[in-house]
Design a protein around this motif. Structure first.
Motif, PDB file in Angstrom:
ATOM      1  N   GLU A  81       8.876 -22.391 -39.644  1.00 49.45           N
ATOM      2  CA  GLU A  81       7.869 -22.203 -40.690  1.00 49.45           C
ATOM      3  C   GLU A  81       6.598 -22.986 -40.359  1.00 49.45           C
ATOM      4  OE1 GLU A  81       7.939 -22.231 -45.542  1.00 49.45           O
ATOM      5  OE2 GLU A  81       8.905 -23.900 -44.490  1.00 49.45           O
ATOM      6  N   ALA A  82       6.771 -24.224 -39.894  1.00 44.93           N
ATOM      7  CA  ALA A  82       5.607 -25.055 -39.552  1.00 44.93           C
ATOM      8  C   ALA A  82       4.837 -24.465 -38.372  1.00 44.93           C
ATOM      9  CB  ALA A  82       6.061 -26.479 -39.229  1.00 44.93           C
ATOM     10  N   MET A  83       5.554 -23.942 -37.367  1.00 39.39           N
ATOM     11  CA  MET A  83       4.863 -23.312 -36.240  1.00 39.39           C
ATOM     12  C   MET A  83       4.089 -22.087 -36.692  1.00 39.39           C
ATOM     13  SD  MET A  83       7.390 -23.587 -32.907  1.00 39.39           S
ATOM     14  CE  MET A  83       8.753 -22.658 -33.640  1.00 39.39           C
ATOM     15  N   SER A  84       4.671 -21.315 -37.600  1.00 36.21           N
ATOM     16  CA  SER A  84       4.000 -20.091 -38.061  1.00 36.21           C
ATOM     17  C   SER A  84       2.742 -20.388 -38.852  1.00 36.21           C
ATOM     18  CB  SER A  84       4.966 -19.242 -38.899  1.00 36.21           C
ATOM     19  OG  SER A  84       5.179 -19.827 -40.177  1.00 36.21           O
ATOM     20  N   GLN A  85       2.662 -21.596 -39.425  1.00 38.85           N
ATOM     21  CA  GLN A  85       1.460 -21.974 -40.155  1.00 38.85           C
ATOM     22  C   GLN A  85       0.323 -22.371 -39.214  1.00 38.85           C
ATOM     23  OE1 GLN A  85       2.982 -24.973 -42.817  1.00 38.85           O
ATOM     24  NE2 GLN A  85       3.897 -23.464 -44.206  1.00 38.85           N
ATOM     25  N   VAL A  86       0.679 -22.692 -37.959  1.00 33.65           N
ATOM     26  CA  VAL A  86      -0.330 -22.945 -36.933  1.00 33.65           C
ATOM     27  C   VAL A  86      -0.897 -21.622 -36.437  1.00 33.65           C
ATOM     28  CG1 VAL A  86      -0.769 -23.923 -34.635  1.00 33.65           C
ATOM     29  CG2 VAL A  86       0.745 -25.105 -36.241  1.00 33.65           C
ATOM     30  N   THR A  87       0.016 -20.701 -36.123  1.00 39.21           N
ATOM     31  CA  THR A  87      -0.381 -19.363 -35.658  1.00 39.21           C
ATOM     32  C   THR A  87       0.793 -18.409 -35.836  1.00 39.21           C
ATOM     33  OG1 THR A  87      -1.095 -18.037 -33.770  1.00 39.21           O
ATOM     34  CG2 THR A  87       0.281 -19.934 -33.282  1.00 39.21           C
ATOM     35  N   LYS A  88       0.479 -17.183 -36.208  1.00 40.71           N
ATOM     36  CA  LYS A  88       1.505 -16.143 -36.257  1.00 40.71           C
ATOM     37  C   LYS A  88       1.693 -15.510 -34.879  1.00 40.71           C
ATOM     38  CE  LYS A  88       2.377 -15.931 -40.808  1.00 40.71           C
ATOM     39  NZ  LYS A  88       1.500 -16.967 -41.339  1.00 40.71           N
ATOM     40  N   ASP A  89       0.805 -15.854 -33.953  1.00 35.43           N
ATOM     41  CA  ASP A  89       0.846 -15.266 -32.621  1.00 35.43           C
ATOM     42  C   ASP A  89       1.827 -16.032 -31.733  1.00 35.43           C
ATOM     43  OD1 ASP A  89       0.290 -13.635 -30.485  1.00 35.43           O
ATOM     44  OD2 ASP A  89      -1.617 -14.621 -29.976  1.00 35.43           O
ATOM     45  N   ILE A  90       3.090 -15.983 -32.121  1.00 38.77           N
ATOM     46  CA  ILE A  90       4.180 -16.562 -31.331  1.00 38.77           C
ATOM     47  C   ILE A  90       5.002 -15.394 -30.798  1.00 38.77           C
ATOM     48  CG2 ILE A  90       6.242 -17.997 -31.393  1.00 38.77           C
ATOM     49  CD1 ILE A  90       4.928 -19.618 -33.605  1.00 38.77           C
ATOM     50  N   HIS A  91       5.109 -15.286 -29.483  1.00 39.10           N
ATOM     51  CA  HIS A  91       5.703 -14.093 -28.889  1.00 39.10           C
ATOM     52  C   HIS A  91       7.226 -14.079 -28.963  1.00 39.10           C
ATOM     53  CE1 HIS A  91       1.810 -13.443 -26.351  1.00 39.10           C
ATOM     54  NE2 HIS A  91       1.672 -13.103 -27.618  1.00 39.10           N
ATOM     55  N   VAL A  92       7.866 -15.219 -28.629  1.00 37.16           N
ATOM     56  CA  VAL A  92       9.329 -15.273 -28.583  1.00 37.16           C
ATOM     57  C   VAL A  92       9.804 -16.591 -29.169  1.00 37.16           C
ATOM     58  CG1 VAL A  92      11.400 -15.139 -27.127  1.00 37.16           C
ATOM     59  CG2 VAL A  92       9.310 -13.929 -26.431  1.00 37.16           C
ATOM     60  N   ILE A  93      10.863 -16.519 -29.983  1.00 35.58           N
ATOM     61  CA  ILE A  93      11.609 -17.706 -30.393  1.00 35.58           C
ATOM     62  C   ILE A  93      13.088 -17.386 -30.190  1.00 35.58           C
ATOM     63  CG2 ILE A  93      12.096 -19.381 -32.207  1.00 35.58           C
ATOM     64  CD1 ILE A  93       9.586 -18.501 -33.651  1.00 35.58           C
ATOM     65  N   ARG A  94      13.782 -18.265 -29.523  1.00 40.16           N
ATOM     66  CA  ARG A  94      15.206 -18.037 -29.256  1.00 40.16           C
ATOM     67  C   ARG A  94      15.933 -19.372 -29.335  1.00 40.16           C
ATOM     68  NH1 ARG A  94      17.252 -13.743 -26.169  1.00 40.16           N
ATOM     69  NH2 ARG A  94      16.013 -12.202 -27.235  1.00 40.16           N
ATOM     70  N   ASP A  95      17.055 -19.442 -30.067  1.00 37.94           N
ATOM     71  CA  ASP A  95      17.815 -20.695 -30.082  1.00 37.94           C
ATOM     72  C   ASP A  95      18.766 -20.729 -28.893  1.00 37.94           C
ATOM     73  OD1 ASP A  95      19.376 -18.704 -31.257  1.00 37.94           O
ATOM     74  OD2 ASP A  95      20.475 -20.112 -32.515  1.00 37.94           O
ATOM     75  N   ALA A  96      18.809 -21.895 -28.270  1.00 38.36           N
ATOM     76  CA  ALA A  96      19.512 -22.035 -26.977  1.00 38.36           C
ATOM     77  C   ALA A  96      20.941 -22.495 -27.209  1.00 38.36           C
ATOM     78  CB  ALA A  96      18.758 -23.010 -26.080  1.00 38.36           C
ATOM     79  N   THR A  97      21.775 -21.611 -27.733  1.00 38.07           N
ATOM     80  CA  THR A  97      23.161 -21.977 -28.036  1.00 38.07           C
ATOM     81  C   THR A  97      24.030 -21.766 -26.803  1.00 38.07           C
ATOM     82  OG1 THR A  97      23.455 -19.785 -29.054  1.00 38.07           O
ATOM     83  CG2 THR A  97      22.906 -21.622 -30.508  1.00 38.07           C
ATOM     84  N   ARG A  98      24.995 -20.854 -26.863  1.00 42.10           N
ATOM     85  CA  ARG A  98      25.880 -20.665 -25.713  1.00 42.10           C
ATOM     86  C   ARG A  98      25.080 -20.342 -24.454  1.00 42.10           C
ATOM     87  NH1 ARG A  98      30.344 -16.573 -28.007  1.00 42.10           N
ATOM     88  NH2 ARG A  98      28.443 -15.808 -28.993  1.00 42.10           N
ATOM     89  N   GLY A  99      25.350 -21.075 -23.388  1.00 40.65           N
ATOM     90  CA  GLY A  99      24.632 -20.849 -22.140  1.00 40.65           C
ATOM     91  C   GLY A  99      23.355 -21.647 -22.013  1.00 40.65           C
ATOM     92  N   GLY A 100      22.900 -22.265 -23.115  1.00 35.09           N
ATOM     93  CA  GLY A 100      21.770 -23.172 -23.054  1.00 35.09           C
ATOM     94  C   GLY A 100      20.439 -22.524 -22.740  1.00 35.09           C
ATOM     95  N   VAL A 101      19.469 -23.361 -22.402  1.00 28.63           N
ATOM     96  CA  VAL A 101      18.103 -22.917 -22.148  1.00 28.63           C
ATOM     97  C   VAL A 101      18.040 -21.994 -20.939  1.00 28.63           C
ATOM     98  CG1 VAL A 101      15.802 -23.703 -21.453  1.00 28.63           C
ATOM     99  CG2 VAL A 101      17.038 -24.919 -23.255  1.00 28.63           C
ATOM    100  N   GLY A 102      18.798 -22.294 -19.902  1.00 29.86           N
ATOM    101  CA  GLY A 102      18.774 -21.472 -18.691  1.00 29.86           C
ATOM    102  C   GLY A 102      19.154 -20.027 -18.958  1.00 29.86           C
ATOM    103  N   THR A 103      20.210 -19.827 -19.735  1.00 31.95           N
ATOM    104  CA  THR A 103      20.651 -18.470 -20.070  1.00 31.95           C
ATOM    105  C   THR A 103      19.606 -17.755 -20.914  1.00 31.95           C
ATOM    106  OG1 THR A 103      22.979 -19.087 -19.947  1.00 31.95           O
ATOM    107  CG2 THR A 103      22.440 -17.128 -21.241  1.00 31.95           C
ATOM    108  N   VAL A 104      19.032 -18.459 -21.892  1.00 32.28           N
ATOM    109  CA  VAL A 104      17.992 -17.872 -22.741  1.00 32.28           C
ATOM    110  C   VAL A 104      16.798 -17.418 -21.907  1.00 32.28           C
ATOM    111  CG1 VAL A 104      16.237 -18.459 -24.465  1.00 32.28           C
ATOM    112  CG2 VAL A 104      18.624 -19.012 -24.889  1.00 32.28           C
ATOM    113  N   LEU A 105      16.381 -18.236 -20.952  1.00 30.67           N
ATOM    114  CA  LEU A 105      15.236 -17.871 -20.109  1.00 30.67           C
ATOM    115  C   LEU A 105      15.536 -16.616 -19.299  1.00 30.67           C
ATOM    116  CD1 LEU A 105      14.059 -21.399 -18.919  1.00 30.67           C
ATOM    117  CD2 LEU A 105      12.963 -19.920 -20.615  1.00 30.67           C
ATOM    118  N   TYR A 106      16.740 -16.499 -18.805  1.00 26.06           N
ATOM    119  CA  TYR A 106      17.109 -15.281 -18.073  1.00 26.06           C
ATOM    120  C   TYR A 106      17.109 -14.061 -18.992  1.00 26.06           C
ATOM    121  CZ  TYR A 106      18.063 -16.508 -13.246  1.00 26.06           C
ATOM    122  OH  TYR A 106      17.907 -16.839 -11.915  1.00 26.06           O
TER     123      TYR A 106
END
Length: 334
Positions: free
Chosen positions: A203-228
């Motif tokens: 919510e706080a990020m969206s108040q800075v700008t709505k122009d956010i392309h991707v948001i993903r939570d890095a659960t199973r597989g972590g950040v590396g899997t999310v980036l792939y």
């Protein structure tokens, strides 16, 4: 004298009613919580997001949380990643015969505390009691419904060359915490799960700008899997700087001893955020003011090269292809 869950608690009679009244309704009760066969809710305007998830973490209690807190955070964060304000949740419990009622009380109490922090209401639920050995203590399934915020539509296929990649905090702590709590490796160190509800962060990020392309939570597989996943969905390349990725020193030490890559360890309170380069610093400055993202960092950028791949600049300045995730990285982390 300690009391335990019995098969009678799942049979639908007096014990079931007592369990609902003494634990579930006690903590989760609110004006929308129903005793009928289905909740009747007010439908908000605009689009809705809906998500469901099952939680079978072992052990069910760990430094920084338990399966109850995790079950709320997991579903709330999935909704938040789509730009949706969480409104309603349901929960289903599968409880092993003999599970201590005191532990169940703690689990449900933590669910209520986390839901209150977010402002989401539990409106319905279900409880089943399984015979001894049929369930490992307690499993929880949660479903959530949220309201998409106007003009805010982050999706995994919207990353564009030139975008900056942020993480909202240090990575790998939840996976490391669960690994150590099982005590298979007899390693003693101070690591606490990052498990946290992140709607207010989004919510706080969206108040800075709505122009956010991707948001993903890095659960199973972590950040590396999310980036792939993002590289594949958006048909772009990803380049990250290993030195820029925040990793707690204790986590680095454990990973060094066991030959693990922190980028592939699960997080339960961290998001990967991809934004236009001109918005990145403002987003980062905002994240640094929030309780769950004070060590957020810009870790890389989206490129036109190496489509579908993640390239990492190492600590010695060379570039290498981050291995594509495969196999069982770390079981039962959520």
């Amino acid at each position: 004298m300690e009391k335990y869950v019995t098969l009678a608690h799942g049979a639908g009679g007096q014990q079931t009613s007592a369990l609902i009244h003494d634990i579930f309704q006690k903590y989760l009760g609110n004006p929308d919580f129903t005793a009928d066969d289905a909740a009747v809710l007010t439908s908000p305007s605009g689009q809705l997001a809906m998500s469901t998830d099952g939680f079978i973490v072992s052990p069910s209690f760990f430094p920084g949380g338990n399966i109850g807190k995790l079950s709320v955070c997991g579903t709330v964060n999935d909704l938040a990643c789509m730009g949706a304000k969480p409104l309603y949740m349901t929960c289903a419990f599968q409880i092993e015969e003999g599970y201590p009622l005191k532990k169940l009380d703690e689990v449900v109490q933590s669910m209520a505390k986390t839901a209150k922090e977010v402002g989401v209401h539990f409106v319905a639920g279900d409880t089943k009691v399984a015979g001894k050995g049929q369930v490992d203590g307690i499993f929880i399934t949660t479903t959530g419904v949220g309201q998409i915020q106007p003009d805010f539509h982050p999706q995994g296929n919207q990353a564009k060359p030139g975008d900056k990649i942020l993480v909202t905090g240090d990575v790998g702590r939840h996976g490391c915490t669960i690994l150590l709590e099982r005590n298979d490796f007899q390693i003693q160190t101070d690591v606490t799960s990052d498990c946290a509800p992140l709607w207010h962060t989004v919510e706080a990020m969206s108040q800075v700008t709505k122009d956010i392309h991707v948001i993903r939570d890095a659960t199973r597989g972590g950040v590396g899997t999310v980036l792939y996943e993002i590289a594949d969905e958006s048909q772009v390349g990803v380049k990250i700087d290993q030195e820029a990725v925040p990793v707690q020193n204790h986590v680095k030490g454990v990973c060094g001893m066991l030959g693990l890559e922190p980028l592939y360890l699960a997080c339960e309170g961290r998001m990967v955020v991809i934004v236009p380069a001109e918005q990145a610093q403002a987003i980062l400055d905002t994240l640094h003011t929030l309780p769950y993202s004070q060590n957020a960092a810009i870790i890389g950028e989206v490129t036109q090269d190496h489509v579908g791949k993640v390239v990492m600049k190492t600590s010695i300045g060379s570039e290498t292809l981050l291995p594509s995730p495969s196999g069982e990285l770390l079981p039962r982390i959520c």
